[in-house]
Scaffold this active site. Structure first.
Site, short mmCIF file in Angstrom:
data_model
loop_
_atom_site.label_atom_id
_atom_site.label_comp_id
_atom_site.label_asym_id
_atom_site.label_seq_id
_atom_site.Cartn_x
_atom_site.Cartn_y
_atom_site.Cartn_z
N ARG A 1 -5.12 -11.25 5.91
CA ARG A 1 -4.34 -11.04 4.68
C ARG A 1 -3.02 -11.81 4.74
NH1 ARG A 1 -4.11 -7.11 0.52
NH2 ARG A 1 -6.00 -6.16 1.38
N TYR B 1 -15.30 -7.97 10.91
CA TYR B 1 -15.63 -9.40 10.74
C TYR B 1 -14.50 -10.25 11.32
CZ TYR B 1 -12.84 -8.22 6.57
OH TYR B 1 -11.89 -7.73 5.71
#
Length: 718
Positions: free
Chosen positions: A104, A210
Site C-alpha cells: 500500500r 500474497y
C-alpha cells in the site's frame, strides 16, 4: 475551474491525477503531515489497472508489484485445495489488464509522485465545508479558508464532507478483526509460497496472503472473530500470541508462515450501507466517503480509482454545469458501487461461515462452480470485468445495478415495464449482502406480497408422501384433472407458498386441482434431493388413485427443468407418465452453455449469468452437470408426453427453452412453443400481463386436448 479534493489517500490522489489529466486545476488537502501510509498489501485488479494505465502509471506499478498467477483457496485445517481462480496473463487477456499485488505504501508513493507539490497540501485538516451559488469553501483546522469551484470528499469512512451533506451516521461493525503483517522474504524461505493469492479458509476465519514485492516482502491479512482479541489497544505490536491462538489448528504450512510474523497491527472491519445520493450542488463524495465497503472483493481501492476517472471525465465535459456534472457522476457510479458493496458483504459472509454443514455446502458449491465457470468470472468478474475508461464515454444507463441489470434498460409497453420493475426491485442491497439466506427471504416476500392468493380461493397444506405441498382447487371445477407444479428459484430460493396465486390459475386452466410442491432446496439439499421429492410427490398422486392421464406436470424456471427431469426419471423407472408437461422458461442446462445466457446478460431483471452459476453450482455441487437428470436438455427425450414451452424474447433462459423444444421435436415429442415479445422471465406468474392471459387460455385449450377427464375429484382432494 478549481477542484478541491479533501483527502490524500488512494482515491483522492487518483482523482487529482485524473483531473490534471483532463486539464483541470486541482488542490488536494490532506490532514496528515506526511503521506506515510500504514498497511500491508493491496490488490489492484484489472478494472483499476486500466485506469492507472491510462494515467501513465502502470509501468511504475509493474516495477514494484507482483502479478499473481492465481487465487488458490485451501482448507485452513487440511491444506486441501478447494478452488482456484486463474489470473496472470489469462486474466489480463480476459479483463483487459492484469491483477497486481502491491505494498500500500508503494502505491501511495507512486500516486503522490504524480501530483506536483503545488497541487497538494499536507497538514491541512478539514473541519468544515460550505458552498454558495458560485463556489465552495473548506475551513481548515488552522483557521484558513480555501475556496474553489468544486469540492470532492475523499476523506474516508469518517468523512467530514459526508457529515456536512448527510449529518452524523453510524457505521456498522462486522464483528471481525483483521491482523495485518509484512514478512521479509528470508523468513518464509522453504514454505513454497508462490506468486499467487495463497488463501486459507476455516470456520469464522481466513488467511489472505500474497507477495507485495517480488521475492522481497510477503503480506498477511488474517481475519478472526472479534471476541478472540481482548487487548485494549489495536496498535502495532510485537505480541502475536492472540493471532497464533486464533490459528492454532491451521495446517503446517499456514502455521509456519504465521509464526514468521514479527509484528502485526489490528483493524476492525467496518462498513456503511449504500446510500441513494452522494452529491449536493457543488459538493460530492468519492471512495470510502461515498461507499465504504468490507475488504473482501479486492475492490475497495479499485472503486475509488474508477470514481476518480469518472468524475474527472464528466467534469471535463460539463465545466459550465457543475451540479449537473456531479449528478451525472453519481448516476454513472452509484449503481455499480452499490453492487460491489453488497457483493463484498456477501463474500465476507461466505468466507466466514462457522457452521460445519454450511462450510461443507460452500466448499461443494465451489467445486461445482469450477466445473461450469473455470475462469472464476462469477466470483470476481462483477468487480474486475469493467472498463471504466470505455464506460464513461457511453450512456450512463449502461451501468449494472445491484442485481446485475443495466440501469437504463426499459421495455416498450407500460404493463411490461410494470412487471420489469417488479423484478428489478425484488432484491434490495441488504438482501444480496446476506447471500442465499437474504435472497430466499426477499424472493418469498416479493412473491407473496406481489401475487396474493385471491380471497375466493382456498389453499390447504398437504403432504404428498413425505413431501410438503399446498393444494389449490379451482372454484366450481368441472373435472378431476390435476396439476403438479414446481416453483422456480434456481433450486436455491422460492417456495410452494410463493406460487399459490399462479397455482390457482393453473388449477382453473385444467378445471381441477393444483398441487405446488415444497421440494428441498440447495445448497443444504443438493442434487438429487429436489428430483427425489418431485418423483415422490408424483408417485403419491398415483397412490391416491389419480390416473396419470389426468395429471399435467408444470414448472417455471428451475421448476420447469425439474419437471422435465422428473418425467425422464419416471420414464427410466418404468412409471406411468403424466399426460402433459408445461414449462415456462425452464432452466434446462445447468452448464450455462446457451447463447442467450451471455447475449442477454444485464438485460434480464430476474436472472443473470453470475446468479445462475451460483444457483446451479449450489444444486449439483460435485455432480456432473451434464447428467440429464440435472440438465434435461442433454437427455434422450424420446417418449415424453406433449410439451408446452414458453419464454420471452430477451431473457437469459430463452435459449434453454428453444433448444429444449428443438431437441424434443427431434425426439418425436409433440411440442408447442410460444415465445412472446417485450416481456419478462416467467411472465405467466404476472397475472396482469395480456400475454399471460393469452397463454393461459391457450394452455387451457391445450390441456383439454391432452388430459383425460376422468372423475378424480375425490382422489385429488384426499
Amino acid at each position: 475551474m478549481r477542484v478541491l479534493v479533501v483527502g490524500g489517500g488512494i482515491g483522492g490522489l487518483t482523482t487529482a491525477i485524473a483531473l490534471r489529466h483532463q486539464g483541470i486545476d486541482v488542490l488536494v488537502l490532506e490532514q496528515a503531515r506526511a503521506l506515510n501510509e500504514i498497511g500491508a498489501g493491496i490488490q489492484i485488479a484489472a478494472n483499476a489497472a486500466i485506469v492507472l494505465r491510462e494515467l501513465g502509471l502502470e509501468a511504475a506499478i509493474r516495477s514494484v508489484g507482483v502479478k499473481p498467477q492465481s487465487y488458490d483457496y485451501r482448507d485452513l485445517r487440511t491444506g486441501k485445495m478447494l478452488y482456484q481462480a486463474p489470473l496472470g496473463d489469462e486474466a489480463a487477456k480476459r479483463y483487459g489488464a492484469p491483477m497486481y499485488n502491491i505494498h500500500r505504501a508503494d502505491l501511495v508513493q507512486i500516486l503522490s509522485d504524480a501530483v506536483p507539490p503545488e497541487a497538494r497540501r499536507l497538514d491541512a485538516r478539514c473541519v468544515a465545508v460550505s458552498q454558495d451559488a458560485d463556489g465552495v469553501e473548506v475551513k481548515l483546522a488552522n483557521g484558513e479558508t480555501v475556496r474553489g469551484d468544486v469540492l470532492i470528499g475523499c476523506d474516508g469512512i469518517h468523512s467530514v464532507v459526508r457529515e456536512h451533506l448527510r449529518g452524523r451516521e453510524e457505521k456498522h461493525f462486522a464483528n471481525i478483526l483483521m491482523w495485518r503483517s509484512l514478512i521479509p522474504a528470508e523468513r518464509v524461505e522453504g514454505l513454497d509460497l508462490e506468486e499467487r493469492g495463497n488463501y486459507w479458509f476455516g470456520p469464522g476465519r481466513t488467511l489472505i496472503t500474497y507477495w507485495v514485492r517480488p521475492k522481497n516482502l510477503y503480506s498477511i491479512l488474517a481475519s478472526v472473530p472479534a471476541h478472540e482479541v481482548t487487548r485494549e489497544s489495536w496498535d502495532e505490536t510485537g505480541d502475536i500470541s492472540e493471532l497464533l491462538g486464533s490459528f492454532n489448528d491451521a495446517e503446517p504450512r499456514a502455521r509456519k508462515m504465521l509464526e514468521q510474523c514479527q509484528s502485526a497491527f489490528i483493524t476492525g472491519m467496518y462498513y456503511r450501507d449504500p446510500i441513494d445520493c452522494w452529491s449536493s450542488g457543488r459538493i460530492t463524495l468519492l471512495g470510502d466517503a461515498a461507499h465504504p465497503m468490507v475488504p473482501f472483493l479486492a475492490a475497495g481501492a479499485g472503486q475509488s480509482i474508477e470514481d476518480g476517472w469518472t468524475l474527472a471525465r464528466v467534469l471535463s465535459r460539463r465545466q459550465n454545469d457543475v451540479p449537473g456534472a456531479l449528478k451525472e457522476y453519481e448516476q454513472r457510479r452509484l449503481p455499480r458501487t452499490t453492487r460491489i458493496q453488497a457483493g463484498a458483504r456477501a463474500v465476507v459472509k461466505l468466507m466466514h461461515e462457522t457452521d460445519a454443514d454450511r462450510l461443507r455446502h460452500r466448499n461443494h458449491r465451489w467445486k461445482g462452480m469450477a466445473r461450469i465457470d473455470p475462469l472464476a468470472e462469477t466470483s470476481w468478474g462483477l468487480a474486475w470485468d469493467y472498463d471504466v475508461v470505455k464506460a464513461t464515454e457511453g450512456p450512463p444507463g449502461e451501468v449494472l445495478n445491484v442485481t446485475g441489470l443495466r440501469e437504463g434498460k426499459r421495455l416498450q409497453r407500460p404493463e411490461a415495464q410494470r412487471a420489469f420493475d417488479l423484478w428489478k426491485y425484488a432484491f434490495r442491497p441488504e438482501d444480496v449482502a446476506r447471500g442465499h439466506d437474504g435472497l430466499r427471504e426477499a424472493y418469498d416476500r416479493f412473491l407473496v406480497t406481489t401475487f396474493p392468493l385471491p380471497a375466493s380461493v382456498a389453499a390447504v397444506e398437504d403432504e404428498l408422501g413425505d413431501v410438503k405441498a399446498w393444494r389449490v382447487a379451482a372454484p366450481d371445477a368441472q373435472g378431476g384433472n390435476v396439476v403438479l407444479h414446481f416453483h422456480g428459484g434456481g433450486y436455491l430460493i422460492g417456495s410452494a407458498r410463493g406460487s399459490l396465486e399462479y397455482a390457482s390459475r393453473l388449477a382453473a386452466a385444467v378445471e381441477g386441482t393444483c398441487y405446488t410442491v415444497d421440494y428441498r432446496l440447495a445448497p443444504e439439499h443438493p442434487y438429487p434431493a429436489a428430483l427425489d421429492d418431485a418423483v415422490a410427490a408424483y408417485r403419491a398422486l398415483l397412490a391416491r388413485g389419480i390416473p396419470a392421464g389426468s395429471i399435467m406436470v408444470s414448472g417455471e424456471s428451475a421448476g420447469g427443468g425439474l419437471a422435465v427431469a422428473m418425467v425422464l426419471a419416471l420414464r427410466n423407472a418404468g412409471d406411468p407418465l403424466p399426460a402433459a408437461i408445461l414449462a415456462a422458461a425452464p432452466f434446462a442446462d445447468l452448464t450455462l452453455s446457451g447463447p442467450t445466457i451471455r447475449q442477454f446478460n444485464g438485460d434480464d431483471p430476474a436472472a443473470n449469468r453470475d446468479l445462475l452459476t451460483f444457483m446451479g453450482a449450489s444444486y449439483f455441487q460435485g455432480h456432473e452437470p451434464t447428467d440429464p437428470l440435472v440438465s434435461p436438455l442433454f437427455g434422450d427425450l424420446t417418449g415424453l408426453p406433449p410439451l408446452f414451452l414458453t419464454a420471452s424474447r430477451g431473457e437469459v433462459l430463452l435459449s434453454d427453452t428453444t433448444r429444449l423444444a428443438e431437441r424434443a421435436e427431434q425426439a418425436g415429442v409433440e411440442v408447442t412453443l410460444r415465445v412472446v415479445e417485450d416481456s419478462v422471465h416467467v411472465y405467466p406468474i404476472f397475472p396482469f400481463l395480456p400475454e399471460t392471459r393469452a397463454t393461459m387460455e391457450e394452455v387451457a385449450a391445450w390441456a383439454r386436448r391432452h388430459l383425460r377427464r376422468e372423475d378424480a375429484r375425490s382422489q385429488a382432494a384426499a
